[in-house]
Motif scaffolding. Sequence first.
Motif, PDB file in Angstrom:
ATOM      1  N   PRO A 391      -7.133  -0.890 -10.910  1.00  0.00           N
ATOM      2  CA  PRO A 391      -7.615   0.501 -10.955  1.00  0.00           C
ATOM      3  C   PRO A 391      -6.719   1.361 -11.854  1.00  0.00           C
ATOM      4  CG  PRO A 391      -7.356  -0.283  -8.683  1.00  0.00           C
ATOM      5  CD  PRO A 391      -6.681  -1.275  -9.565  1.00  0.00           C
ATOM      6  N   ASP A 392      -7.301   2.437 -12.392  1.00  0.00           N
ATOM      7  CA  ASP A 392      -6.510   3.389 -13.169  1.00  0.00           C
ATOM      8  C   ASP A 392      -5.596   4.210 -12.260  1.00  0.00           C
ATOM      9  OD1 ASP A 392      -7.615   2.957 -15.874  1.00  0.00           O
ATOM     10  OD2 ASP A 392      -9.474   3.610 -14.944  1.00  0.00           O
ATOM     11  N   GLU A 393      -6.035   4.402 -11.017  1.00  0.00           N
ATOM     12  CA  GLU A 393      -5.246   5.182 -10.059  1.00  0.00           C
ATOM     13  C   GLU A 393      -5.589   4.731  -8.646  1.00  0.00           C
ATOM     14  OE1 GLU A 393      -4.756   9.838  -8.547  1.00  0.00           O
ATOM     15  OE2 GLU A 393      -5.969   9.359 -10.320  1.00  0.00           O
ATOM     16  N   ILE A 394      -4.581   4.654  -7.788  1.00  0.00           N
ATOM     17  CA  ILE A 394      -4.788   4.334  -6.375  1.00  0.00           C
ATOM     18  C   ILE A 394      -4.196   5.456  -5.531  1.00  0.00           C
ATOM     19  CG2 ILE A 394      -4.286   2.757  -4.474  1.00  0.00           C
ATOM     20  CD1 ILE A 394      -4.179   0.477  -6.411  1.00  0.00           C
ATOM     21  N   GLU A 395      -5.018   6.009  -4.678  1.00  0.00           N
ATOM     22  CA  GLU A 395      -4.604   7.083  -3.773  1.00  0.00           C
ATOM     23  C   GLU A 395      -4.392   6.477  -2.388  1.00  0.00           C
ATOM     24  OE1 GLU A 395      -6.947  10.865  -2.128  1.00  0.00           O
ATOM     25  OE2 GLU A 395      -6.849  10.821  -4.336  1.00  0.00           O
ATOM     26  N   LEU A 396      -3.158   6.476  -1.903  1.00  0.00           N
ATOM     27  CA  LEU A 396      -2.810   5.831  -0.639  1.00  0.00           C
ATOM     28  C   LEU A 396      -2.723   6.855   0.494  1.00  0.00           C
ATOM     29  CD1 LEU A 396       0.025   3.452  -1.913  1.00  0.00           C
ATOM     30  CD2 LEU A 396      -2.384   2.896  -1.578  1.00  0.00           C
ATOM     31  N   HIS A 397      -3.313   6.504   1.629  1.00  0.00           N
ATOM     32  CA  HIS A 397      -3.264   7.365   2.820  1.00  0.00           C
ATOM     33  C   HIS A 397      -2.934   6.488   4.036  1.00  0.00           C
ATOM     34  CE1 HIS A 397      -5.065  10.938   0.848  1.00  0.00           C
ATOM     35  NE2 HIS A 397      -5.682  10.025   0.101  1.00  0.00           N
ATOM     36  N   PRO A 398      -1.671   6.052   4.170  1.00  0.00           N
ATOM     37  CA  PRO A 398      -1.336   5.137   5.264  1.00  0.00           C
ATOM     38  C   PRO A 398      -1.109   5.816   6.608  1.00  0.00           C
ATOM     39  CG  PRO A 398       0.585   5.528   3.898  1.00  0.00           C
ATOM     40  CD  PRO A 398      -0.552   6.236   3.237  1.00  0.00           C
ATOM     41  N   ASN A 399      -0.772   7.127   6.599  1.00  0.00           N
ATOM     42  CA  ASN A 399      -0.364   7.783   7.850  1.00  0.00           C
ATOM     43  C   ASN A 399      -0.934   9.190   8.011  1.00  0.00           C
ATOM     44  OD1 ASN A 399       1.507   5.651   8.767  1.00  0.00           O
ATOM     45  ND2 ASN A 399       2.685   6.252   6.954  1.00  0.00           N
ATOM     46  N   ASP A 400      -2.157   9.413   7.568  1.00  0.00           N
ATOM     47  CA  ASP A 400      -2.749  10.741   7.742  1.00  0.00           C
ATOM     48  C   ASP A 400      -3.011  11.027   9.223  1.00  0.00           C
ATOM     49  OD1 ASP A 400      -2.703  10.798   5.037  1.00  0.00           O
ATOM     50  OD2 ASP A 400      -4.816  11.270   4.760  1.00  0.00           O
ATOM     51  N   TYR A 401      -2.805  12.285   9.589  1.00  0.00           N
ATOM     52  CA  TYR A 401      -3.021  12.689  10.989  1.00  0.00           C
ATOM     53  C   TYR A 401      -4.482  12.481  11.383  1.00  0.00           C
ATOM     54  CZ  TYR A 401      -3.402  15.614  15.128  1.00  0.00           C
ATOM     55  OH  TYR A 401      -3.663  16.069  16.404  1.00  0.00           O
ATOM     56  N   ASP A 402      -4.718  11.905  12.514  1.00  0.00           N
ATOM     57  CA  ASP A 402      -6.014  11.593  13.146  1.00  0.00           C
ATOM     58  C   ASP A 402      -6.958  10.796  12.254  1.00  0.00           C
ATOM     59  OD1 ASP A 402      -7.240  13.385  11.390  1.00  0.00           O
ATOM     60  OD2 ASP A 402      -7.894  14.781  12.935  1.00  0.00           O
ATOM     61  N   LYS A 403      -6.373  10.022  11.321  1.00  0.00           N
ATOM     62  CA  LYS A 403      -7.189   9.150  10.470  1.00  0.00           C
ATOM     63  C   LYS A 403      -6.590   7.749  10.416  1.00  0.00           C
ATOM     64  CE  LYS A 403      -9.042  12.628   7.259  1.00  0.00           C
ATOM     65  NZ  LYS A 403      -8.378  13.805   7.841  1.00  0.00           N
ATOM     66  N   LYS A 404      -7.451   6.762  10.326  1.00  0.00           N
ATOM     67  CA  LYS A 404      -7.005   5.395  10.110  1.00  0.00           C
ATOM     68  C   LYS A 404      -6.547   5.250   8.656  1.00  0.00           C
ATOM     69  CE  LYS A 404     -10.264   3.604  13.543  1.00  0.00           C
ATOM     70  NZ  LYS A 404     -11.442   2.747  13.796  1.00  0.00           N
ATOM     71  N   PRO A 405      -5.669   4.284   8.369  1.00  0.00           N
ATOM     72  CA  PRO A 405      -5.207   4.110   6.982  1.00  0.00           C
ATOM     73  C   PRO A 405      -6.379   3.858   6.027  1.00  0.00           C
ATOM     74  CG  PRO A 405      -3.835   2.854   8.490  1.00  0.00           C
ATOM     75  CD  PRO A 405      -5.012   3.331   9.292  1.00  0.00           C
TER      76      PRO A 405
END
Length: 454
Positions: A391-405
């Motif tokens: 990918p040109d860009e990867i947006e990581l969200h491993p620990n967002d509040y009340d969300k699964k990774p």
Amino acid sequence: MKLKTIVYIILSAASVFAQTEIGFDFDYARFKYNDKIYCEIYYSINQSSLTVIKKDDSESVSAYVTIKFTNTDSNKVMISKKYQVNTAAVEGNTSGKNLLGVLGFLIDKGNYIIDIKASDFSDTMKSKSYSERINVKGFDDGKTGISDIQFASRIINESVNKSSIFYKNTMEVFPHPINVYGQNYPILFYYSELYNLQSDTTKGDLILNTQVVDSRGLKVFEKSKTISKKNNEVVEVGAVNISKFFSGSYTFLLNLYNQKSQKGLASSKKFYIYNPNIVDTMHSQKNNFNVESTEFAVLSEEECDEMFASAQYIAGGSEIEKFKKLSGAESKREFLFQFWKMRDTDPSTPENEFKNIFNQRISHVDMKYRAFNKRGIKTDRGRVYLIYGEPDEIELHPNDYDKKPYEIWYYNSIEGGVLFVFGDLTGYSDYELIHSTKRGEMRDDTWARRILTN
């Protein structure tokens, strides 16, 4: 086996290392040992990349080698060891000198990941590691078998040095883990074992055919000999002079078959040659060969199936249906030969660039996107990476509040810009594709609700 680029080969030859990385290579080979498999791990650590230890009037270098075998079928760590290796004393310049060793482990049949790391004894931040996926199938006592091929820098026959760590079957086999030959190593030595020869009760001699095939699929070396069935197990060693071969990647093949039935089995291994003074004069011959003179010629039907299982992600629907209807190794070899030949992006070069890039992607996703007992290529992230590339860009969200990774991948040059959203819905790090704007992929504009923890 692990991939090495030509850039890495040149840097290794010049003994150039990053400040936080040591010169470290490893290789392995699997052999039959009663009802288990004996896996030998070969390692080489360049002494000039290690910190010199001064004590009294002597100097030495030392390193740690840690190794772990994880069974991916059960997700259990089967072996975890740490060793300290060193030299007695270093005299003068250490450039070109290596700490060379071998480690042996008895393992059962199964699928494994080998994680191996070497670090400087005096500065453990200086290190290098590999992660290698291997399949251990075992050897059937009722059928002839052939071990992996071990490459060596030299072999001493009838050695009297039985205390050597490289001693086996009356000889000393000095491993060459880097698997690069050429100016400094003009002779490729090899070691292999043949098993259960007496189980072949059909009429006809057993023939062992040895080949070296270049990256275009052309044979550059071949010899054959008859193997006696007098002994049930035989050690096969030999040497090939590669000093006149041009630089590039090659495949070494051992093919054991019955001369009458023409049925047999094979073992193969890749290696690399760096001969900068040898000019390739055979570019024009690339299109003048068929499947019988290529790497596909010795693939078993199972190996053909395994290769296409990965390649089907880039295959058309008609190609997938055609392959499903094929039976027997011969027809599948021809299919794979044509499949990759038609995708060669530059037939004027000795390499099939498209196939090389795709194989590199397979290695990458198997290492980075594996989940629990699932290969990386079987995961959604692995599939997308294989088809569309990095990918040109990867947006990581491993620990967002009340969300699964979750992750969002962006491809800016596809269809004016597309994205893929992957969510770890189960909590086992197996990220599933839950939304994409790419035509033909799954689309769910309400994907955000699927990753809510409440």
